[in-house]
Write a protein that holds these residues in place. Structure first.
Motif, PDB file in Angstrom:
ATOM      1  N   PRO A  13      33.425  16.091  12.604  1.00  0.00           N
ATOM      2  CA  PRO A  13      33.497  15.041  13.622  1.00  0.00           C
ATOM      3  C   PRO A  13      34.453  13.904  13.234  1.00  0.00           C
ATOM      4  CG  PRO A  13      31.227  15.704  13.285  1.00  0.00           C
ATOM      5  CD  PRO A  13      32.037  16.379  12.211  1.00  0.00           C
ATOM      6  N   CYS A  14      34.516  13.583  11.939  1.00  0.00           N
ATOM      7  CA  CYS A  14      35.445  12.538  11.473  1.00  0.00           C
ATOM      8  C   CYS A  14      36.885  12.964  11.742  1.00  0.00           C
ATOM      9  CB  CYS A  14      35.269  12.278   9.977  1.00  0.00           C
ATOM     10  SG  CYS A  14      33.624  11.737   9.479  1.00  0.00           S
ATOM     11  N   ASN A  15      37.208  14.190  11.356  1.00  0.00           N
ATOM     12  CA  ASN A  15      38.569  14.686  11.537  1.00  0.00           C
ATOM     13  C   ASN A  15      38.932  14.773  13.010  1.00  0.00           C
ATOM     14  OD1 ASN A  15      38.875  14.896   8.766  1.00  0.00           O
ATOM     15  ND2 ASN A  15      38.231  17.034   8.715  1.00  0.00           N
ATOM     16  N   MET A  16      37.998  15.214  13.844  1.00  0.00           N
ATOM     17  CA  MET A  16      38.263  15.307  15.283  1.00  0.00           C
ATOM     18  C   MET A  16      38.479  13.918  15.878  1.00  0.00           C
ATOM     19  SD  MET A  16      35.536  18.344  16.274  1.00  0.00           S
ATOM     20  CE  MET A  16      35.184  17.553  17.809  1.00  0.00           C
ATOM     21  N   LEU A  17      37.693  12.947  15.436  1.00  0.00           N
ATOM     22  CA  LEU A  17      37.841  11.580  15.934  1.00  0.00           C
ATOM     23  C   LEU A  17      39.192  11.004  15.550  1.00  0.00           C
ATOM     24  CD1 LEU A  17      36.661   9.044  17.295  1.00  0.00           C
ATOM     25  CD2 LEU A  17      35.701   8.433  15.079  1.00  0.00           C
ATOM     26  N   LYS A  18      39.581  11.174  14.298  1.00  0.00           N
ATOM     27  CA  LYS A  18      40.869  10.643  13.837  1.00  0.00           C
ATOM     28  C   LYS A  18      42.015  11.290  14.612  1.00  0.00           C
ATOM     29  CE  LYS A  18      39.774  11.444   9.516  1.00  0.00           C
ATOM     30  NZ  LYS A  18      39.860  11.546   8.052  1.00  0.00           N
ATOM     31  N   ALA A  27      46.181   3.302  16.162  1.00  0.00           N
ATOM     32  CA  ALA A  27      46.194   3.232  14.697  1.00  0.00           C
ATOM     33  C   ALA A  27      44.827   2.756  14.227  1.00  0.00           C
ATOM     34  CB  ALA A  27      47.285   2.277  14.235  1.00  0.00           C
ATOM     35  N   TYR A  28      44.419   3.201  13.056  1.00  0.00           N
ATOM     36  CA  TYR A  28      43.107   2.841  12.541  1.00  0.00           C
ATOM     37  C   TYR A  28      43.163   2.704  11.028  1.00  0.00           C
ATOM     38  CZ  TYR A  28      43.112   7.847  11.638  1.00  0.00           C
ATOM     39  OH  TYR A  28      43.466   9.097  11.218  1.00  0.00           O
ATOM     40  N   GLU A  29      42.149   2.041  10.485  1.00  0.00           N
ATOM     41  CA  GLU A  29      41.966   1.962   9.038  1.00  0.00           C
ATOM     42  C   GLU A  29      40.817   2.893   8.689  1.00  0.00           C
ATOM     43  OE1 GLU A  29      40.054  -1.092   5.787  1.00  0.00           O
ATOM     44  OE2 GLU A  29      41.102  -1.963   7.511  1.00  0.00           O
ATOM     45  N   SER A  50      25.240   7.963   8.221  1.00  0.00           N
ATOM     46  CA  SER A  50      26.051   9.106   8.638  1.00  0.00           C
ATOM     47  C   SER A  50      27.378   8.606   9.196  1.00  0.00           C
ATOM     48  CB  SER A  50      25.319   9.939   9.686  1.00  0.00           C
ATOM     49  OG  SER A  50      25.082   9.167  10.846  1.00  0.00           O
ATOM     50  N   VAL A  51      28.348   9.485   9.222  1.00  0.00           N
ATOM     51  CA  VAL A  51      29.678   9.157   9.717  1.00  0.00           C
ATOM     52  C   VAL A  51      30.092  10.195  10.752  1.00  0.00           C
ATOM     53  CG1 VAL A  51      30.474   7.917   7.675  1.00  0.00           C
ATOM     54  CG2 VAL A  51      30.683  10.389   7.725  1.00  0.00           C
ATOM     55  N   PRO A  52      31.064   9.900  11.596  1.00  0.00           N
ATOM     56  CA  PRO A  52      31.879   8.695  11.619  1.00  0.00           C
ATOM     57  C   PRO A  52      31.196   7.523  12.333  1.00  0.00           C
ATOM     58  CG  PRO A  52      32.627  10.201  13.326  1.00  0.00           C
ATOM     59  CD  PRO A  52      31.535  10.908  12.558  1.00  0.00           C
ATOM     60  N   ILE A  53      31.485   6.355  11.831  1.00  0.00           N
ATOM     61  CA  ILE A  53      31.092   5.088  12.444  1.00  0.00           C
ATOM     62  C   ILE A  53      32.389   4.302  12.637  1.00  0.00           C
ATOM     63  CG2 ILE A  53      29.877   2.888  12.110  1.00  0.00           C
ATOM     64  CD1 ILE A  53      27.979   5.226  12.597  1.00  0.00           C
ATOM     65  N   VAL A  54      32.562   3.700  13.811  1.00  0.00           N
ATOM     66  CA  VAL A  54      33.787   2.951  14.088  1.00  0.00           C
ATOM     67  C   VAL A  54      33.442   1.509  14.424  1.00  0.00           C
ATOM     68  CG1 VAL A  54      35.889   2.812  15.473  1.00  0.00           C
ATOM     69  CG2 VAL A  54      34.849   5.051  15.017  1.00  0.00           C
ATOM     70  N   LEU A  55      34.140   0.601  13.756  1.00  0.00           N
ATOM     71  CA  LEU A  55      34.014  -0.826  14.026  1.00  0.00           C
ATOM     72  C   LEU A  55      35.280  -1.330  14.711  1.00  0.00           C
ATOM     73  CD1 LEU A  55      32.789  -2.234  10.571  1.00  0.00           C
ATOM     74  CD2 LEU A  55      31.390  -1.592  12.516  1.00  0.00           C
ATOM     75  N   VAL A  56      35.100  -2.194  15.695  1.00  0.00           N
ATOM     76  CA  VAL A  56      36.208  -2.929  16.284  1.00  0.00           C
ATOM     77  C   VAL A  56      35.779  -4.385  16.278  1.00  0.00           C
ATOM     78  CG1 VAL A  56      37.582  -3.342  18.363  1.00  0.00           C
ATOM     79  CG2 VAL A  56      37.004  -0.996  17.714  1.00  0.00           C
ATOM     80  N   ASP A  57      36.582  -5.233  15.675  1.00  0.00           N
ATOM     81  CA  ASP A  57      36.255  -6.657  15.527  1.00  0.00           C
ATOM     82  C   ASP A  57      34.874  -6.861  14.902  1.00  0.00           C
ATOM     83  OD1 ASP A  57      38.663  -7.625  16.436  1.00  0.00           O
ATOM     84  OD2 ASP A  57      37.983  -7.903  18.500  1.00  0.00           O
ATOM     85  N   GLY A  58      34.538  -6.033  13.892  1.00  0.00           N
ATOM     86  CA  GLY A  58      33.293  -6.189  13.171  1.00  0.00           C
ATOM     87  C   GLY A  58      32.061  -5.662  13.885  1.00  0.00           C
ATOM     88  N   GLY A  64      29.559   8.588  15.770  1.00  0.00           N
ATOM     89  CA  GLY A  64      29.838  10.000  15.983  1.00  0.00           C
ATOM     90  C   GLY A  64      31.176  10.182  16.675  1.00  0.00           C
ATOM     91  N   PHE A  65      31.388  11.368  17.225  1.00  0.00           N
ATOM     92  CA  PHE A  65      32.653  11.667  17.903  1.00  0.00           C
ATOM     93  C   PHE A  65      32.625  11.067  19.301  1.00  0.00           C
ATOM     94  CE2 PHE A  65      35.277  14.385  20.647  1.00  0.00           C
ATOM     95  CZ  PHE A  65      36.497  14.162  20.049  1.00  0.00           C
ATOM     96  N   GLU A  66      33.101   9.826  19.411  1.00  0.00           N
ATOM     97  CA  GLU A  66      33.114   9.098  20.675  1.00  0.00           C
ATOM     98  C   GLU A  66      34.442   8.351  20.840  1.00  0.00           C
ATOM     99  OE1 GLU A  66      28.393   8.141  21.205  1.00  0.00           O
ATOM    100  OE2 GLU A  66      29.543   6.759  19.969  1.00  0.00           O
ATOM    101  N   PRO A  67      35.550   9.088  20.891  1.00  0.00           N
ATOM    102  CA  PRO A  67      36.850   8.410  20.985  1.00  0.00           C
ATOM    103  C   PRO A  67      37.001   7.553  22.237  1.00  0.00           C
ATOM    104  CG  PRO A  67      37.106  10.769  21.369  1.00  0.00           C
ATOM    105  CD  PRO A  67      35.697  10.542  20.899  1.00  0.00           C
TER     106      PRO A  67
END
Length: 77
Positions: A13-18, A27-29, A50-58, A64-67
């Motif tokens: 899921p991390c690789n698919m999200l990226k 672009a992401y960190e 668990s991962v992936p977890i995505v933060l935007v502005d903290g 999960g896989f939620e692009p």
């Protein structure tokens, strides 16, 4: 505003999200918890294990896989 993705090695899921974010031109960190205990501690302080977890502005915007949620947060951030 750059999204932060908490990921780990060999995480489908991390690789698919990226990949999905790259295809959208976002672009992401990446913070890999497999290679950094500090990043693992940060993730646990956020209340996740668990991962992936995505933060935007903290703020956690995807679990999960939620692009689409990341894209929406980037547009409305």
């Amino acid at each position: 505003m750059t999204p932060i993705i908490y990921s780990k090695n060999n995480c489908g899921p991390c690789n698919m999200l990226k990949l999905a974010l790259r295809e959208e031109g976002i672009a992401y960190e990446e913070r890999n918890i497999s290679t950094s205990e500090a990043f693992l501690n940060e993730l646990m302080e956020l209340g996740y294990q668990s991962v992936p977890i995505v933060l935007v502005d903290g703020k956690v915007v995807a679990n999960g896989f939620e692009p689409w949620k990341v894209k929406e947060a980037m547009q409305h951030g």
